[in-house]
Design a protein around this motif. Structure first.
Motif, short mmCIF file in Angstrom:
data_model
loop_
_atom_site.label_atom_id
_atom_site.label_comp_id
_atom_site.label_asym_id
_atom_site.label_seq_id
_atom_site.Cartn_x
_atom_site.Cartn_y
_atom_site.Cartn_z
N GLY A 20 0.87 -1.43 0.03
CA GLY A 20 0.10 -0.09 -0.03
C GLY A 20 0.75 1.51 -0.09
O GLY A 20 0.60 2.15 -0.67
N LYS A 21 1.72 1.29 0.83
CA LYS A 21 2.88 2.50 0.96
C LYS A 21 3.64 2.53 -0.44
O LYS A 21 3.85 3.74 -1.05
CB LYS A 21 4.06 2.19 1.84
CG LYS A 21 3.47 2.55 3.42
CD LYS A 21 3.16 3.91 3.63
CE LYS A 21 2.91 4.30 5.12
NZ LYS A 21 3.07 5.89 5.31
N ALA A 22 3.81 1.43 -1.09
CA ALA A 22 4.66 1.54 -2.46
C ALA A 22 3.84 2.08 -3.50
O ALA A 22 4.11 2.77 -4.53
CB ALA A 22 4.86 0.20 -2.55
N VAL A 23 2.45 1.92 -3.52
CA VAL A 23 1.51 2.47 -4.54
C VAL A 23 1.64 3.99 -4.18
O VAL A 23 1.53 4.68 -5.15
CB VAL A 23 0.29 1.76 -4.14
CG1 VAL A 23 -1.02 2.71 -5.13
CG2 VAL A 23 0.16 0.40 -4.73
N ALA A 24 1.43 4.49 -3.03
CA ALA A 24 1.34 5.80 -2.83
C ALA A 24 2.68 6.42 -3.29
O ALA A 24 2.77 7.48 -3.64
CB ALA A 24 0.93 6.13 -1.14
N ALA A 25 3.71 5.84 -2.83
CA ALA A 25 5.06 6.52 -3.03
C ALA A 25 5.28 6.51 -4.79
O ALA A 25 5.57 7.28 -5.10
CB ALA A 25 6.10 5.56 -2.49
N SER A 26 4.82 5.62 -5.33
CA SER A 26 4.77 5.62 -6.91
C SER A 26 4.02 6.33 -7.50
O SER A 26 4.45 6.98 -8.48
CB SER A 26 4.50 4.16 -7.51
OG SER A 26 5.30 3.08 -7.07
#
Length: 541
Positions: A7-13
């Motif tokens: 989930g954090k990786a989606v936001a960061a991407s």
């Protein structure tokens, strides 16, 4: 590289790609996606009231700005609710990035009776996407997002769908966020561009047909320059309104549907330059069959070039880049005198449309005169909306947004919300009929929660009016299913907490000017059933 959840990786991407807005509804199957964006001020999370509203907002956002918005949905009903907006965007070449939550990887494709289960969901989404995939590991998120965004920015823009199983959303991994990269769009084969320039020079009576691919701030000035160098009049499709200002001396306005407004042009022209258009059936019911024998076509999608008609020269390229190259190639020439009498055409066209659509023309001209030149009008499939591309003078790119060929009722209000979020400094007006408005009326709550300055016009004839007319013409006046029992729209708007009023059609210009000056969200009901020739909208057989 940093340790983080999927989930954090989606936001960061999303942040790395410059995507700022996310439309959606939080649920058990996408909560980790939302949690990944918690307290991240770079991402604006917009809670909508139906997933169709989420993707229609993303579609309007893209049509108004050319930029990508994201959407978070749950699997099963969340995805199927979102499909209508995704289908709209697919049809009108608008990008959006949809993330679908999903059950855990081990539970998929087994029909185990799991909550929100939908068999073969990636392929369901793929039917209305240019890119669709499932992520199997949190570490893969940035590369998949980069690939999806490249698919939208480097070729014909269409929705992308990324499915995120719950264990991938919650799972942790060492993740490398890819920095934003310059996405390159095709500029066109130099030899093809040279042959296109030679063909254009050889034509005695060329005209330009510009579609949505030319309706951008980058393409519009070079389109006008090429038209001036050729002395070529310009017609736009319903998707291309604003590609050239209607004040330009070579602008002829919108396509014609079933009308014969452009017969003189088509009979005399010896070459058509088709730019960024598939020559859709809404703009021309004959889909280019009456265009001249010689055609030069520019499109970013190689499958569109020559799809309707064989072409003399085809150029696979971004419209703005190809037009700039053509302008350079033709640039040594002096601007040409137009071979076509544009002023006489405009006078004849307006007289014909005033006779055909008189009461609707009066309404549309009152809206035009009451609001700034850069107002974004978003219409729906309703009497006034059907006439908008033909009757509304448009002066800037991306300022007339019509639902086009996919034709989803209820498009206007959520798409207008998306347009306003994308272009907050511009006035935005939604134009709906009573039937279509009720498809997505709940998004008034979204507009109110966001405190948007937005004007929603509802033209009310207590019917699916165009279908009633169609039943008159095709079924001997046997009306079934076309009469509607409506709420009091002014009271309904007040119940949502927005400014509401009911005005007669001859006061609509005053009403929108007053609402625009006051600010806030407005619902303005306009009782409107003019009858007569105006009911013969451009598509009506």
């Amino acid at each position: 590289m940093a340790r983080m959840t999927g989930g954090k990786a989606v936001a960061a991407s999303l942040k790395a790609e410059g995507i700022e807005h996310v439309f959606g509804i939080v649920g058990t199957h996408n909560s980790p996606l939302y949690d990944g964006a918690y307290q991240d001020k770079a991402l604006k999370m917009i809670t909508v009231r139906h997933e169709q509203g989420a993707t229609l907002m993303a579609a309007g956002y893209a049509r108004a700005s050319g930029r990508i918005a994201a959407s978070f949905v749950v699997p099963g009903p969340g995805l199927t609710n979102a499909l209508s907006g995704m289908g709209m965007a697919y049809s009108e070449s608008a990008p959006m990035l949809v993330f679908g939550g999903q059950n855990a990887l081990a539970q998929l494709e087994r029909e185990g009776g799991h909550f929100h289960e939908l068999r073969d969901s990636v392929n369901v989404a793929a039917s209305v996407c240019g890119y669709a995939t499932r992520v199997s590991a949190a570490a893969d998120v940035p590369a998949v997002v980069r690939e999806a965004v490249r698919a939208m920015r480097c070729q014909r823009p269409r929705p992308a769908y990324i499915e995120m199983p719950l264990d991938v959303q919650n799972g942790e991994a060492d993740v490398t966020i890819h920095p934003h990269a310059q996405d390159v769009r095709p500029a066109g084969n130099p030899d093809a561009l040279a042959r296109a320039a030679a063909a254009l020079r050889s034509a005695k009576r060329p005209f330009i047909y510009a579609g949505g691919g030319a309706d951008s701030p980058a393409a519009a000035p070079v389109l006008a320059r090429v038209a001036e160098l050729l002395g070529a009049p310009v017609v736009t499709s319903v998707f291309g309104r604003g590609a050239i200002s209607d004040r330009h001396p070579l602008a002829l306005g919108d396509g014609w549907g079933r009308f014969d407004l452009y017969d003189d042009l088509l009979e005399q022209a010896d070459l058509a330059l088709v730019v960024g258009s598939r020559i859709d059936v809404v703009s021309d019911v004959n889909v280019g069959a009456r265009f001249p024998q010689r055609i030069v076509q520019i499109d970013i999608d190689p499958l569109i070039v020559g799809q309707r008609r064989a072409v003399e020269v085809g150029v696979v390229a971004d419209a703005s880049l190809a037009l700039a190259a053509l302008a350079d190639a033709l640039g040594e020439d002096q601007p040409a005198q137009s071979w076509f009498d544009v002023d006489a055409f405009r006078e004849k066209k307006r007289a014909r449309l005033a006779d055909q659509a008189g009461p609707v023309l009066e309404v549309i001209e009152s809206l035009r005169s009451a609001l700034p030149d850069d107002t974004i009008f978003v219409d729906d499939l309703t009497l006034v909306g059907y006439w908008m591309p033909l009757l509304m003078d448009t002066y800037h790119p991306r300022t007339l947004i019509h639902p086009g060929t996919y034709g989803t009722l209820g498009y206007s209000l959520p798409a207008a919300i998306g347009a306003k979020l994308a272009c907050p400094k511009q006035t935005v007006v939604s134009i709906s009929g009573d039937g279509g408005f009720m498809f997505t009326v709940q998004e008034l709550a979204t507009a109110r929660a966001l405190n948007l300055d937005l004007i929603a016009l509802v033209f009310n004839d207590n019917a699916f009016g165009a279908i009633r007319k169609y039943q008159d013409r095709m079924f001997g006046g046997r009306h079934i299913g076309s009469a509607l029992a409506n709420p009091d729209f002014a009271k309904l708007g007040a119940a949502f907490g927005v400014n509401s009023e009911r005005v007669p059609a001859d006061r609509v210009g005053d009403a929108v000017a007053r609402a625009n000056k006051a600010g806030g969200t407005w619902l303005i009901e306009v009782p409107f059933a003019p009858g007569g020739a105006s009911e013969m909208v451009p598509w009506m057989p």
